[in-house]
Design a protein around this motif. Sequence first.
Motif, PDB file in Angstrom:
ATOM      1  N   ALA A   1       0.835  -1.204   0.000  1.00 43.16           N
ATOM      2  CA  ALA A   1       0.000   0.000   0.000  1.00 43.16           C
ATOM      3  C   ALA A   1       0.871   1.256   0.000  1.00 43.16           C
ATOM      4  O   ALA A   1       0.577   2.234  -0.705  1.00 43.16           O
ATOM      5  CB  ALA A   1      -0.918  -0.003   1.220  1.00 43.16           C
ATOM      6  N   ALA A   2       1.945   1.239   0.774  1.00 42.77           N
ATOM      7  CA  ALA A   2       2.836   2.401   0.841  1.00 42.77           C
ATOM      8  C   ALA A   2       3.558   2.612  -0.485  1.00 42.77           C
ATOM      9  O   ALA A   2       3.775   3.753  -0.915  1.00 42.77           O
ATOM     10  CB  ALA A   2       3.845   2.226   1.975  1.00 42.77           C
TER      11      ALA A   2
ATOM     12  N   GLU B   1       2.432   1.888  -3.475  1.00 44.50           N
ATOM     13  CA  GLU B   1       1.488   2.485  -4.431  1.00 44.50           C
ATOM     14  C   GLU B   1       1.302   3.968  -4.133  1.00 44.50           C
ATOM     15  O   GLU B   1       1.234   4.806  -5.041  1.00 44.50           O
ATOM     16  CB  GLU B   1       0.142   1.757  -4.365  1.00 44.50           C
ATOM     17  N   ARG B   2       1.233   4.286  -2.854  1.00 45.13           N
ATOM     18  CA  ARG B   2       1.111   5.686  -2.422  1.00 45.13           C
ATOM     19  C   ARG B   2       2.330   6.488  -2.879  1.00 45.13           C
ATOM     20  O   ARG B   2       2.206   7.612  -3.382  1.00 45.13           O
ATOM     21  CB  ARG B   2       0.999   5.674  -0.898  1.00 45.13           C
TER      22      ARG B   2
ATOM     23  N   ARG C   1       2.373   7.289  -6.703  1.00 42.51           N
ATOM     24  CA  ARG C   1       1.520   8.424  -7.069  1.00 42.51           C
ATOM     25  C   ARG C   1       2.196   9.748  -6.715  1.00 42.51           C
ATOM     26  O   ARG C   1       2.155  10.708  -7.488  1.00 42.51           O
ATOM     27  CB  ARG C   1       0.160   8.301  -6.374  1.00 42.51           C
ATOM     28  N   LEU C   2       2.838   9.787  -5.549  1.00 42.87           N
ATOM     29  CA  LEU C   2       3.533  11.011  -5.142  1.00 42.87           C
ATOM     30  C   LEU C   2       4.712  11.308  -6.060  1.00 42.87           C
ATOM     31  O   LEU C   2       4.979  12.467  -6.400  1.00 42.87           O
ATOM     32  CB  LEU C   2       4.001  10.879  -3.694  1.00 42.87           C
TER      33      LEU C   2
ATOM     34  N   GLU D   1       6.566   4.183   4.279  1.00 43.79           N
ATOM     35  CA  GLU D   1       5.487   4.988   4.856  1.00 43.79           C
ATOM     36  C   GLU D   1       5.995   6.342   5.339  1.00 43.79           C
ATOM     37  O   GLU D   1       5.315   7.363   5.173  1.00 43.79           O
ATOM     38  CB  GLU D   1       4.841   4.234   6.024  1.00 43.79           C
TER      39      GLU D   1
ATOM     40  N   CYS E   1       6.508   8.678   2.435  1.00 43.87           N
ATOM     41  CA  CYS E   1       5.205   9.169   1.982  1.00 43.87           C
ATOM     42  C   CYS E   1       4.666  10.239   2.922  1.00 43.87           C
ATOM     43  O   CYS E   1       4.164  11.283   2.472  1.00 43.87           O
ATOM     44  CB  CYS E   1       4.207   8.021   1.880  1.00 43.87           C
ATOM     45  N   HIS E   2       4.757   9.989   4.201  1.00 39.80           N
ATOM     46  CA  HIS E   2       4.236  10.934   5.194  1.00 39.80           C
ATOM     47  C   HIS E   2       4.939  12.292   5.083  1.00 39.80           C
ATOM     48  O   HIS E   2       4.278  13.345   5.068  1.00 39.80           O
ATOM     49  CB  HIS E   2       4.429  10.365   6.605  1.00 39.80           C
TER      50      HIS E   2
ATOM     51  N   GLU F   1       3.961  14.059   1.728  1.00 39.53           N
ATOM     52  CA  GLU F   1       2.606  14.609   1.752  1.00 39.53           C
ATOM     53  C   GLU F   1       2.548  15.875   2.606  1.00 39.53           C
ATOM     54  O   GLU F   1       1.922  16.870   2.217  1.00 39.53           O
ATOM     55  CB  GLU F   1       1.635  13.552   2.279  1.00 39.53           C
TER      56      GLU F   1
ATOM     57  N   ASN G   1      -5.705  15.559  -2.722  1.00 39.72           N
ATOM     58  CA  ASN G   1      -6.967  14.839  -2.927  1.00 39.72           C
ATOM     59  C   ASN G   1      -7.421  14.911  -4.382  1.00 39.72           C
ATOM     60  O   ASN G   1      -8.422  14.311  -4.754  1.00 39.72           O
ATOM     61  CB  ASN G   1      -8.051  15.420  -2.021  1.00 39.72           C
TER      62      ASN G   1
END
Length: 252
Positions: free
Chosen positions: A24-25, A27-28, A31-32, A232, A235-236, A239, A250
């Motif tokens: 999941a991370a 894929e996140r 996108r970033l 993760e 990503c954090h 973001e 979003n």
Amino acid sequence: MGHLGSANPPFEISKKKAEARLEAAQERLLRLRLLLGGQIGEKRIGPPLCVVFEGWDASGKGGAIKRLVAPLDPRHVRVAQFAAPTYDEKRHHFLQRFWNVLPGKGGMAVLDRSWYGRVLVERVEGFATDEQWRRAYDEIAEFERTLTAEGMILIKFWMHVSDAEQLKRFESRRDDPLRQWKLTDEDWRNREKRAEYEAAVEEMIDRTDRPKARWHVIAGDDKPYARFAVVEQVCHVLESKLEKRGYDLNAF
């Protein structure tokens, strides 16, 4: 030890759940990364991203880097590894050899070891004089301030493993013909100076952890946990930084 003494996973997690969080991370992150590269969203080139890895020998840096870049187009991310400086590199200021691998706007670079060698191995092994490594904290902090002031997102990881787990991994490498190349006599010598290295790591984090260049200590004894924790965290931070710069996350 302050920063390292509490470097344990905050919870237990099964290997299956860890793999699901990693996927999941990743894929996140993809996108970033596409957003930073101007491929999706508003399609504007974003700030450069540089992820720096330091850590103990056999702490899982390679495995974490592999998972970090796995979902990304290899044409759009650079992984650079740094060992001891060459004869010619020693003729210059110690930061000089890192400039050429730093990412430009919209780019991404991952550094397997970095300019922190000056206050770690060069300090402990005596490759830098006391005057050189003591002044390096301010030089590094100013170097990173320069980069982040220009817009770079800088994320720094210290991959931590316990003494017992490191020994276990050393012995596993020693006994595996296909992984023996990962273990050197120097690795064994460094283990004998672990207390000195711990002191150097603690001072490094204390003196170079800045608001725009934070250190993230990752508990590496549990490899599956460490791998998704790294992705993760990237990503954090991404973001958070992008939202402050007006990106609508979003919208994509």
